[in-house]
Design a protein around this motif. Structure first.
Motif, PDB file in Angstrom:
ATOM      1  N   MET A  89      26.507  18.293  84.658  1.00  0.00           N
ATOM      2  CA  MET A  89      26.653  19.951  84.961  1.00  0.00           C
ATOM      3  C   MET A  89      27.052  20.639  83.747  1.00  0.00           C
ATOM      4  N   PHE A  90      26.848  21.656  83.712  1.00  0.00           N
ATOM      5  CA  PHE A  90      27.162  22.605  82.377  1.00  0.00           C
ATOM      6  C   PHE A  90      28.047  23.736  82.914  1.00  0.00           C
ATOM      7  N   THR A  91      28.320  24.684  82.079  1.00  0.00           N
ATOM      8  CA  THR A  91      28.993  25.812  82.438  1.00  0.00           C
ATOM      9  C   THR A  91      27.941  27.047  81.927  1.00  0.00           C
ATOM     10  N   GLY A  92      27.155  26.631  80.812  1.00  0.00           N
ATOM     11  CA  GLY A  92      26.615  27.832  80.203  1.00  0.00           C
ATOM     12  C   GLY A  92      27.441  28.493  78.972  1.00  0.00           C
ATOM     13  N   ILE A  93      28.157  27.913  78.621  1.00  0.00           N
ATOM     14  CA  ILE A  93      29.139  28.262  77.683  1.00  0.00           C
ATOM     15  C   ILE A  93      28.697  27.672  76.193  1.00  0.00           C
ATOM     16  N   ILE A  94      28.100  27.991  75.403  1.00  0.00           N
ATOM     17  CA  ILE A  94      27.670  27.467  74.146  1.00  0.00           C
ATOM     18  C   ILE A  94      28.818  26.950  73.395  1.00  0.00           C
ATOM     19  N   GLU A  95      28.876  25.423  73.148  1.00  0.00           N
ATOM     20  CA  GLU A  95      29.822  25.035  72.364  1.00  0.00           C
ATOM     21  C   GLU A  95      29.636  25.059  70.824  1.00  0.00           C
ATOM     22  N   THR A  96      28.451  24.787  70.286  1.00  0.00           N
ATOM     23  CA  THR A  96      28.153  25.039  68.793  1.00  0.00           C
ATOM     24  C   THR A  96      26.282  25.262  68.870  1.00  0.00           C
ATOM     25  N   LEU A  97      25.959  25.363  67.564  1.00  0.00           N
ATOM     26  CA  LEU A  97      24.477  25.357  67.186  1.00  0.00           C
ATOM     27  C   LEU A  97      24.196  23.950  66.731  1.00  0.00           C
ATOM     28  N   VAL A 113      23.638  15.905  76.732  1.00  0.00           N
ATOM     29  CA  VAL A 113      23.948  17.201  76.125  1.00  0.00           C
ATOM     30  C   VAL A 113      22.921  18.351  76.357  1.00  0.00           C
ATOM     31  N   SER A 114      23.370  19.466  76.545  1.00  0.00           N
ATOM     32  CA  SER A 114      22.308  20.848  76.896  1.00  0.00           C
ATOM     33  C   SER A 114      21.810  20.970  75.722  1.00  0.00           C
ATOM     34  N   HIS A 115      20.609  21.118  75.435  1.00  0.00           N
ATOM     35  CA  HIS A 115      19.651  21.634  74.367  1.00  0.00           C
ATOM     36  C   HIS A 115      18.918  23.089  74.671  1.00  0.00           C
ATOM     37  N   ASN A 116      19.433  24.154  74.375  1.00  0.00           N
ATOM     38  CA  ASN A 116      18.622  25.358  74.904  1.00  0.00           C
ATOM     39  C   ASN A 116      18.548  25.418  76.358  1.00  0.00           C
ATOM     40  N   GLY A 117      19.603  24.863  77.028  1.00  0.00           N
ATOM     41  CA  GLY A 117      19.667  24.755  78.532  1.00  0.00           C
ATOM     42  C   GLY A 117      18.768  23.588  79.384  1.00  0.00           C
ATOM     43  N   VAL A 118      18.515  22.632  78.398  1.00  0.00           N
ATOM     44  CA  VAL A 118      17.974  21.448  78.920  1.00  0.00           C
ATOM     45  C   VAL A 118      18.728  20.234  78.659  1.00  0.00           C
ATOM     46  N   CYS A 119      18.910  19.635  79.746  1.00  0.00           N
ATOM     47  CA  CYS A 119      19.808  18.405  79.818  1.00  0.00           C
ATOM     48  C   CYS A 119      19.194  17.355  79.140  1.00  0.00           C
ATOM     49  N   LEU A 120      19.632  16.650  78.061  1.00  0.00           N
ATOM     50  CA  LEU A 120      18.935  15.588  77.457  1.00  0.00           C
ATOM     51  C   LEU A 120      19.870  14.428  77.207  1.00  0.00           C
ATOM     52  N   THR A 121      19.576  13.206  77.178  1.00  0.00           N
ATOM     53  CA  THR A 121      20.386  11.984  76.998  1.00  0.00           C
ATOM     54  C   THR A 121      20.385  11.501  75.523  1.00  0.00           C
ATOM     55  N   VAL A 122      21.720  11.415  74.993  1.00  0.00           N
ATOM     56  CA  VAL A 122      21.725  10.972  73.498  1.00  0.00           C
ATOM     57  C   VAL A 122      21.156   9.585  73.587  1.00  0.00           C
ATOM     58  N   GLY A 139      14.180  22.326  61.354  1.00  0.00           N
ATOM     59  CA  GLY A 139      14.625  23.546  60.697  1.00  0.00           C
ATOM     60  C   GLY A 139      15.067  24.549  61.871  1.00  0.00           C
ATOM     61  N   ASP A 140      14.502  24.467  63.157  1.00  0.00           N
ATOM     62  CA  ASP A 140      15.074  25.456  64.228  1.00  0.00           C
ATOM     63  C   ASP A 140      16.406  25.137  64.865  1.00  0.00           C
ATOM     64  N   ILE A 141      17.013  26.197  65.140  1.00  0.00           N
ATOM     65  CA  ILE A 141      18.426  26.152  65.454  1.00  0.00           C
ATOM     66  C   ILE A 141      18.403  25.938  67.075  1.00  0.00           C
ATOM     67  N   VAL A 142      19.091  25.233  68.047  1.00  0.00           N
ATOM     68  CA  VAL A 142      19.277  25.003  69.249  1.00  0.00           C
ATOM     69  C   VAL A 142      20.653  25.437  69.572  1.00  0.00           C
ATOM     70  N   ASN A 143      20.874  25.790  70.776  1.00  0.00           N
ATOM     71  CA  ASN A 143      22.092  25.952  71.495  1.00  0.00           C
ATOM     72  C   ASN A 143      22.489  24.695  72.047  1.00  0.00           C
ATOM     73  N   LEU A 144      23.847  24.325  71.881  1.00  0.00           N
ATOM     74  CA  LEU A 144      24.144  22.808  72.596  1.00  0.00           C
ATOM     75  C   LEU A 144      25.627  23.140  73.328  1.00  0.00           C
ATOM     76  N   GLU A 145      25.546  22.485  74.406  1.00  0.00           N
ATOM     77  CA  GLU A 145      26.687  22.407  75.101  1.00  0.00           C
ATOM     78  C   GLU A 145      26.887  20.907  75.698  1.00  0.00           C
ATOM     79  N   ARG A 146      27.903  20.011  75.570  1.00  0.00           N
ATOM     80  CA  ARG A 146      28.342  19.086  76.219  1.00  0.00           C
ATOM     81  C   ARG A 146      28.710  19.175  77.680  1.00  0.00           C
ATOM     82  N   ALA A 147      28.310  18.335  78.523  1.00  0.00           N
ATOM     83  CA  ALA A 147      28.862  18.381  79.894  1.00  0.00           C
ATOM     84  C   ALA A 147      30.136  18.787  80.051  1.00  0.00           C
TER      85      ALA A 147
END
Length: 196
Positions: free
Chosen positions: A1-9, A40-49, A77-85
């Motif tokens: 689960m995530f909060t939708g508060i982006i941690e970093t790019l 980790v959420s990548h542009n809102g998609v939960c993916l596993t490291v 070179g594209d930038i993605v929004n990142l958020e940890r769980a």
């Protein structure tokens, strides 16, 4: 689960296709804090490291994820929004976000409003997803409040902090973004469908 508060790019540094899967390698300021098997959420998609090397980590997206999200359009070179769980027991600053993208949308309009911005997005209504005024929506992983809800479109207001610290500063009319609709709203809509 995530909060939708982006941690970093993060920045995409490599893309490798293997069968129908896409391995995405990213460099970010949080890489040193990640571990293999972490979500980790990548542009809102939960993916596993799945791999870590120096300041770069790798995640893998399957074909279904590529079909339902904008991750299949990524380029080096594209930038993605990142958020940890989210951490259980902390404040929930956004809303409950699962990291399960429902569909993509297109940016239809960007209006500058004397220091803030209003973005309007259009989406395919055949998937039966809906927004409501003052309801929650997740755009590329960012928890937002809907300010103008219509059939197949909605708008959100973006403050300077969000504009500068997420992918919103890169959007143009025609940009493809990921949507995760409010989980409670999805259950209500599904229950109504079952009762029809």
């Amino acid at each position: 689960m995530f909060t939708g508060i982006i941690e970093t790019l993060g920045e995409v540094v490599a893309l490798e296709k293997e069968g129908e899967n896409l391995h995405i390698s990213i460099t970010s300021s949080i890489t040193s804090e990640l571990k293999i098997d972490q979500s980790v959420s990548h542009n809102g998609v939960c993916l596993t490291v799945v791999a870590l090397e120096g300041n770069v980590y790798t995640v893998t997206a399957i074909q279904e994820t590529l079909d339902k999200s904008n991750l299949g359009n990524l380029e080096v070179g594209d930038i993605v929004n990142l958020e940890r769980a989210m951490v259980l027991g902390s404040r929930l600053d956004g809303h409950l976000v699962q990291g399960h993208v429902d569909q993509t949308a297109i940016c239809n309009n960007i209006e500058e409003k004397d220091g803030s911005w209003v973005f309007t997005f259009g989406y395919d209504t055949s998937k039966k997803n809906v927004t409501i005024e003052k309801g929650s929506i997740t755009v590329d992983g960012v928890s937002l409040t809907v300010i103008d809800s219509k059939k197949g479109s909605f708008s959100v207001a973006i403050i300077p902090y969000t504009y500068e610290n997420t992918r919103f500063s890169t959007y143009k009319v025609g940009s493809v973004i990921n949507l995760e609709f409010d989980v409670i709203g999805k259950y209500v809509a599904r229950l109504l469908q079952l009762n029809d």
